[in-house]
Each structure stands twice: as C-alpha cells, then as structure tokens.
Write an enzyme that holds these catalytic residues in place. Structure first.
Site, mmCIF file in Angstrom:
data_model
loop_
_atom_site.group_PDB
_atom_site.id
_atom_site.type_symbol
_atom_site.label_atom_id
_atom_site.label_comp_id
_atom_site.label_asym_id
_atom_site.label_seq_id
_atom_site.Cartn_x
_atom_site.Cartn_y
_atom_site.Cartn_z
ATOM 1 C CE LYS A 13 -2.167 -0.772 3.916
ATOM 2 N NZ LYS A 13 -1.590 -2.052 4.355
ATOM 3 N NE ARG A 88 -4.729 -0.971 9.581
ATOM 4 C CZ ARG A 88 -3.626 -0.291 9.326
ATOM 5 N NH1 ARG A 88 -3.654 0.800 8.602
ATOM 6 N NH2 ARG A 88 -2.481 -0.688 9.807
ATOM 7 N NE ARG A 127 7.480 -2.553 6.163
ATOM 8 C CZ ARG A 127 6.162 -2.355 6.113
ATOM 9 N NH1 ARG A 127 5.625 -1.831 5.037
ATOM 10 N NH2 ARG A 127 5.377 -2.677 7.111
ATOM 11 N NE ARG A 139 5.733 -0.207 10.330
ATOM 12 C CZ ARG A 139 4.586 -0.216 9.669
ATOM 13 N NH1 ARG A 139 4.521 0.326 8.463
ATOM 14 N NH2 ARG A 139 3.513 -0.759 10.196
ATOM 15 N NE ARG A 150 1.732 -4.401 11.155
ATOM 16 C CZ ARG A 150 2.843 -4.316 10.425
ATOM 17 N NH1 ARG A 150 3.963 -4.893 10.825
ATOM 18 N NH2 ARG A 150 2.828 -3.641 9.301
HETATM 19 P P1 AMP Z 1 0.465 0.992 9.127
HETATM 20 O O1 AMP Z 1 1.674 1.866 8.991
HETATM 21 O O2 AMP Z 1 -0.669 1.424 8.247
HETATM 22 O O3 AMP Z 1 0.791 -0.476 9.003
HETATM 23 O O4 AMP Z 1 -0.069 1.203 10.627
HETATM 24 C C1 AMP Z 1 0.736 0.891 11.737
HETATM 25 C C2 AMP Z 1 -0.122 0.788 12.983
HETATM 26 O O5 AMP Z 1 -0.760 2.070 13.240
HETATM 27 C C3 AMP Z 1 -1.276 -0.201 12.923
HETATM 28 O O6 AMP Z 1 -0.874 -1.536 13.220
HETATM 29 C C4 AMP Z 1 -2.207 0.360 13.989
HETATM 30 O O7 AMP Z 1 -1.721 0.115 15.290
HETATM 31 C C5 AMP Z 1 -2.081 1.868 13.743
HETATM 32 N N1 AMP Z 1 -3.032 2.354 12.741
HETATM 33 C C6 AMP Z 1 -2.729 2.908 11.534
HETATM 34 N N2 AMP Z 1 -3.829 3.259 10.871
HETATM 35 C C7 AMP Z 1 -4.872 2.912 11.679
HETATM 36 C C8 AMP Z 1 -6.288 3.009 11.551
HETATM 37 N N3 AMP Z 1 -6.861 3.534 10.451
HETATM 38 N N4 AMP Z 1 -7.050 2.563 12.586
HETATM 39 C C9 AMP Z 1 -6.501 2.043 13.687
HETATM 40 N N5 AMP Z 1 -5.170 1.898 13.878
HETATM 41 C C10 AMP Z 1 -4.355 2.338 12.882
#
Ligand code: AMP
Length: 197
Positions: A13, A88, A127, A139, A150
């Site tokens: 993404k 999400r 990654r 991360r 996740r």
């Molecule tokens: P990402 O970088 O999109 O993989 O997001 C990393 C983490 O941020 C996720 O595992 C969640 O803990 C939090 N997070 C990001 N976007 C959301 C969202 N829209 N709703 C809830 N938690 C989020």
C-alpha cells in the site's frame, strides 16, 4: 482525485500510494505514518497509541478519525488525497463517508491490493532487513509476533471494509502479487476508469 488503498500489512500500500502521490500531485495520507510521528513527538495521541501499535493492534477509531478529519482540511489536500491504512474498520469507513459528505467531497474509488497471505511475513522481514541495510530504524511492529496480531486485526476488522465498499460498487481489486511495475500499471488502469465516472 480522492482514493483509498486497501490491503493487508505488507501488501505494498505504501509503495503504490507514494507513486500515486507523484502521479497526481496529491498527498498520501498514511494514518500509520501520522501515528508514528505522534509517537516520536511524544504527543498525547502518540502516548495513547504507542503500546497498541507496538503490539500490532489497532488504535481506537476516534483517535484516527480526529487525525484524518484535521488532515484533510489542510490546503495541500484540497485537490485530493490518497488514504493509505485508513479506513481500517467499517465504523471508520462509515465515519469517513459522513465526513466527506459534510465537506461536499466525493470519493473517487477504492483500490484493494489482493495478496497471498503466505507471502506477507517474508515481505515484512525483507522490509526490516532493507531498513537495517540502509541504516534506518526498523518499525517496532515489523516483527513476527506483532505481524501476527496485525494480520489478525486485518482479517477481523479490515477485510469487512473491502466488503463494505464492494457492496456499494466502489471497490476495484488488483493483483498485489505481481511485480511492482505490473501492480502500478493495473492501478493506473483502475484510476483512469475512476476519473471517467
Ligand atoms: P500501518 O503503517 O498502516 O501499518 O499502521 C501501523 C499501525 O498504526 C497499525 O498496526 C495500527 O496500530 C495503527 N493504525 C494505523 N492506521 C490505523 C487506523 N486507520 N485505525 C486504527 N489503527 C491504525
């Protein structure tokens, strides 16, 4: 152009959203990036989100909704944006619909990256290794335990978001297992179709 890019962790993404950002000259709004910035800055939102993010769990809907509501008001988002990692949950998707309606904004479409789950852990590990090789911080949630959480969160809470948009005829799925350039080409076909509707 206002787009959503959906897909499980490691689907690509971020990579595809960054390319669309260049192509359309509109910002990529990643709630994950915004939350990581809040954690790094030690803001109240960051302090609330940190443990949940490190474990791989979702942060509460009201937290991300506030972040997105503020962000899409910014001048650089007036012409459009690409939402990466948001919504999400179906609750977030419904709240986004209400938010856009209140602002007289139209969502052009939703792109879903379909990937084989068995390949995802390998992608996340690659990654992490790439970040180490480039001397960047890995991360906190790019590890097998958090990744499992996740993926569980994706299956339980985010997969229904695809069904929500599909039910409304707004979803286009793309094969995310293809090489990056082929995925990009497939996305370009889909977005040009969105632009014509
Ligand atoms: P990402 O970088 O999109 O993989 O997001 C990393 C983490 O941020 C996720 O595992 C969640 O803990 C939090 N997070 C990001 N976007 C959301 C969202 N829209 N709703 C809830 N938690 C989020």
């Amino acid at each position: 152009m206002r787009l959503i890019v959906l897909g499980p962790p490691g689907a690509g993404k971020g990579t595809q959203s960054a390319r669309l950002m260049q192509k359309y000259g509109i910002p990529q709004l990643s709630t994950g990036d915004m939350l990581r910035a809040a954690v790094a800055a030690g803001t109240p939102v960051g302090r609330e989100a940190k443990a949940l993010m490190d474990a791989g769990s979702l942060v509460p809907d009201d937290v991300v909704l506030k972040i997105i509501a503020d962000r899409i008001e910014q001048p650089d988002a007036v012409q459009g944006f690409i939402l990466d990692g948001f919504p999400r949950t179906v609750n977030q998707a419904k709240a986004l619909d209400a938010l856009l309606k209140a602002k007289n904004m139209r969502l052009d479409g939703v792109i879903e990256l379909k990937v084989d789950e068995a390949a995802l852990l390998g992608r996340i590990q690659a990654r992490a290794e790439d970040m180490i090789a480039r001397g960047c911080a890995v991360r906190a949630d790019d590890n097998p335990d958090a990744f499992k959480t996740r993926l569980d969160a994706y299956r339980a809470q985010t997969a229904p978001v695809s069904a929500y948009y599909a039910g409304e005829g707004r979803l286009k799925s793309v094969d995310g297992m293809a090489p990056v350039e082929a995925v990009a080409a497939a996305i370009d076909l889909v977005t040009s179709a969105f632009a014509m509707t």
